[in-house]
Design a protein around this motif. Structure first.
Motif, mmCIF file in Angstrom:
data_model
loop_
_atom_site.group_PDB
_atom_site.id
_atom_site.type_symbol
_atom_site.label_atom_id
_atom_site.label_comp_id
_atom_site.label_asym_id
_atom_site.label_seq_id
_atom_site.Cartn_x
_atom_site.Cartn_y
_atom_site.Cartn_z
ATOM 1 N N ARG A 65 0.817 -1.198 -0.126
ATOM 2 C CA ARG A 65 -0.056 0.057 0.051
ATOM 3 C C ARG A 65 0.854 1.444 0.044
ATOM 4 O O ARG A 65 0.449 2.131 -0.758
ATOM 5 C CB ARG A 65 -0.894 -0.149 1.173
ATOM 6 N N GLU A 66 1.988 1.181 0.585
ATOM 7 C CA GLU A 66 2.571 2.404 0.778
ATOM 8 C C GLU A 66 3.525 2.604 -0.417
ATOM 9 O O GLU A 66 3.759 3.626 -0.925
ATOM 10 C CB GLU A 66 3.822 2.336 2.103
ATOM 11 N N ARG A 72 2.553 6.196 -7.142
ATOM 12 C CA ARG A 72 1.730 7.248 -7.616
ATOM 13 C C ARG A 72 2.187 8.416 -7.640
ATOM 14 O O ARG A 72 1.872 9.311 -8.599
ATOM 15 C CB ARG A 72 0.398 6.682 -7.118
ATOM 16 N N GLU A 73 2.610 8.774 -6.421
ATOM 17 C CA GLU A 73 3.114 10.372 -6.337
ATOM 18 C C GLU A 73 4.236 10.598 -7.366
ATOM 19 O O GLU A 73 4.222 11.715 -7.973
ATOM 20 C CB GLU A 73 3.475 10.602 -4.921
ATOM 21 N N LEU A 79 4.294 13.296 -14.566
ATOM 22 C CA LEU A 79 3.473 13.615 -15.416
ATOM 23 C C LEU A 79 3.217 15.173 -15.552
ATOM 24 O O LEU A 79 3.000 15.771 -16.533
ATOM 25 C CB LEU A 79 1.985 13.177 -15.132
ATOM 26 N N ALA A 80 3.263 15.901 -14.117
ATOM 27 C CA ALA A 80 3.168 17.386 -14.118
ATOM 28 C C ALA A 80 4.409 17.796 -14.889
ATOM 29 O O ALA A 80 4.209 19.029 -15.233
ATOM 30 C CB ALA A 80 2.973 17.811 -12.496
#
Length: 119
Positions: A65-66, A72-73, A79-80
């Protein structure tokens, strides 16, 4: 009885190293079998004791999960910043390779459905 905790096929080296460190930090008595070179055997992390298997699975669930959140971050930041993206990003970065891959997909698709169209 042995308990298979996690398949190691297609697991990045950094993730496998982090899991080894996690098990060693929490004194989980595990052993590891490597995946085969040709993808026949999956390899993985194993424990013998059922109680240890439950504890190790809880640790793995929390870790996964971590890791998912961290990855994802990183993806969102890339992406940004314009360092990654979808088909349009790939087309701008490597146009010849992307167009060749798309053409290859179309040729394979056409060859696959051609026999059904001629019926």
């Amino acid at each position: 009885m042995t308990n298979h905790l996690m398949n190691l096929r297609h697991v990045p080296d950094d993730e496998a190293d982090e899991i080894r460190e996690l098990f060693e930090a929490h004194d989980v008595p595990y052993y590891e079998t490597p995946p085969s070179r040709w993808g026949i055997s999956m390899g993985g992390f194993w424990v013998h004791d059922d109680d240890e298997a439950r504890r190790a699975r809880e640790l793995l669930e929390n870790y996964q999960r971590e890791r998912w959140q961290r990855q994802r971050e990183i993806y969102e930041q890339d992406l940004a910043a314009g360092r990654t993206g979808g088909i349009w990003y790939r087309l701008r970065q490597k146009p010849v390779k992307t167009i060749a891959a798309c053409l290859a997909i179309l040729v394979i698709l056409a060859l696959s459905i051609a026999p059904f169209l001629s019926l």
